[in-house]
Scaffold this active site. Structure first.
Site, PDB file in Angstrom:
ATOM      1  N   VAL A  49       0.848  -1.202   0.000  1.00 54.46           N
ATOM      2  CA  VAL A  49       0.000   0.000   0.000  1.00 54.46           C
ATOM      3  C   VAL A  49       0.886   1.255   0.000  1.00 54.46           C
ATOM      4  O   VAL A  49       0.648   2.200   0.740  1.00 54.46           O
ATOM      5  CB  VAL A  49      -0.999   0.017   1.183  1.00 54.46           C
ATOM      6  CG1 VAL A  49      -2.069  -1.040   0.997  1.00 54.46           C
ATOM      7  CG2 VAL A  49      -0.290  -0.166   2.516  1.00 54.46           C
ATOM      8  N   ASP A  50       1.913   1.251  -0.851  1.00 53.86           N
ATOM      9  CA  ASP A  50       2.841   2.382  -0.896  1.00 53.86           C
ATOM     10  C   ASP A  50       2.211   3.639  -1.478  1.00 53.86           C
ATOM     11  O   ASP A  50       2.647   4.745  -1.193  1.00 53.86           O
ATOM     12  CB  ASP A  50       4.088   2.017  -1.697  1.00 53.86           C
ATOM     13  CG  ASP A  50       4.949   1.010  -0.953  1.00 53.86           C
ATOM     14  OD1 ASP A  50       4.626   0.666   0.197  1.00 53.86           O
ATOM     15  OD2 ASP A  50       5.947   0.561  -1.538  1.00 53.86           O
ATOM     16  N   HIS A  51       1.215   3.483  -2.317  1.00 58.70           N
ATOM     17  CA  HIS A  51       0.476   4.614  -2.895  1.00 58.70           C
ATOM     18  C   HIS A  51      -1.013   4.308  -2.772  1.00 58.70           C
ATOM     19  O   HIS A  51      -1.438   3.173  -3.004  1.00 58.70           O
ATOM     20  CB  HIS A  51       0.820   4.807  -4.383  1.00 58.70           C
ATOM     21  CG  HIS A  51       2.237   5.188  -4.620  1.00 58.70           C
ATOM     22  ND1 HIS A  51       2.675   6.490  -4.586  1.00 58.70           N
ATOM     23  CD2 HIS A  51       3.325   4.434  -4.875  1.00 58.70           C
ATOM     24  CE1 HIS A  51       3.967   6.518  -4.824  1.00 58.70           C
ATOM     25  NE2 HIS A  51       4.397   5.281  -4.991  1.00 58.70           N
ATOM     26  N   SER A  52      -1.791   5.329  -2.449  1.00 57.33           N
ATOM     27  CA  SER A  52      -3.244   5.140  -2.397  1.00 57.33           C
ATOM     28  C   SER A  52      -3.766   4.878  -3.800  1.00 57.33           C
ATOM     29  O   SER A  52      -3.299   5.477  -4.774  1.00 57.33           O
ATOM     30  CB  SER A  52      -3.920   6.393  -1.830  1.00 57.33           C
ATOM     31  OG  SER A  52      -3.588   6.546  -0.478  1.00 57.33           O
TER      32      SER A  52
END
Length: 155
Positions: A49-52
């Site tokens: 979940v490094d980027h939404s």
């Protein structure tokens, strides 16, 4: 740590004693790596979940990044002591790898692996245990608690 390897964490990563990290390995998560771990070449231990991906009207490249928000459980990977991670393994955030586990080359780990489990495949699944009995697993776990200087003298 091997040549061309990357080790980074936004919210914190603890690496134990006597850990070997192979060439071209990328570790970019929060969490912990236990003592006496062997991490093969080309391993990737990365967040999931490094980027939404759910911000309406905002391209993912500009969405909320892991470093711009508080830590969540899916940011971390917990790896127990005496774990062997074979070459090319991919481990995604939010996973716990139990003490003494073995991950076969090329495995893709998307869920927890039990202590002393030997896991292979995509997605990784446990195919057997590293030791035959609970007594052996317990004895091995107890031996791992020995001071690291004592164990390193045995090799």
């Amino acid at each position: 740590m091997g040549n061309d390897s990357t080790l980074s964490s936004v919210h914190g990563l603890r690496v134990g004693h006597n850990v070997s990290i192979g060439q071209r390995t990328v570790i970019e998560v929060d969490g912990a790596i236990g003592d006496y771990c062997l991490i093969g070449r080309g391993v990737q231990i990365v967040g999931r979940v490094d980027h939404s991906i759910d911000e309406v009207g905002i391209p993912m490249a500009f969405s909320t990044w892991v470093g711009d928000r508080p830590a969540v459980p899916q940011d971390a990977v917990q790896i127990g002591s005496d774990v062997w991670i074979g070459g090319g393994v991919i481990i995604l955030g939010g996973v716990t790898i139990g003490e003494g586990a073995v991950l076969g080359a090329g495995a893709v780990v998307t869920h927890d692996i039990e202590p002393y489990g030997i896991a292979v495949g995509n997605p990784a699944r446990v195919i057997r245990k590293r030791f035959d009995s609970d007594a052996q697993r317990h004895a091995h776990s107890t031996a791992l608690r020995v001071d690291s200087s004592d164990v390193s003298d045995k090799g």
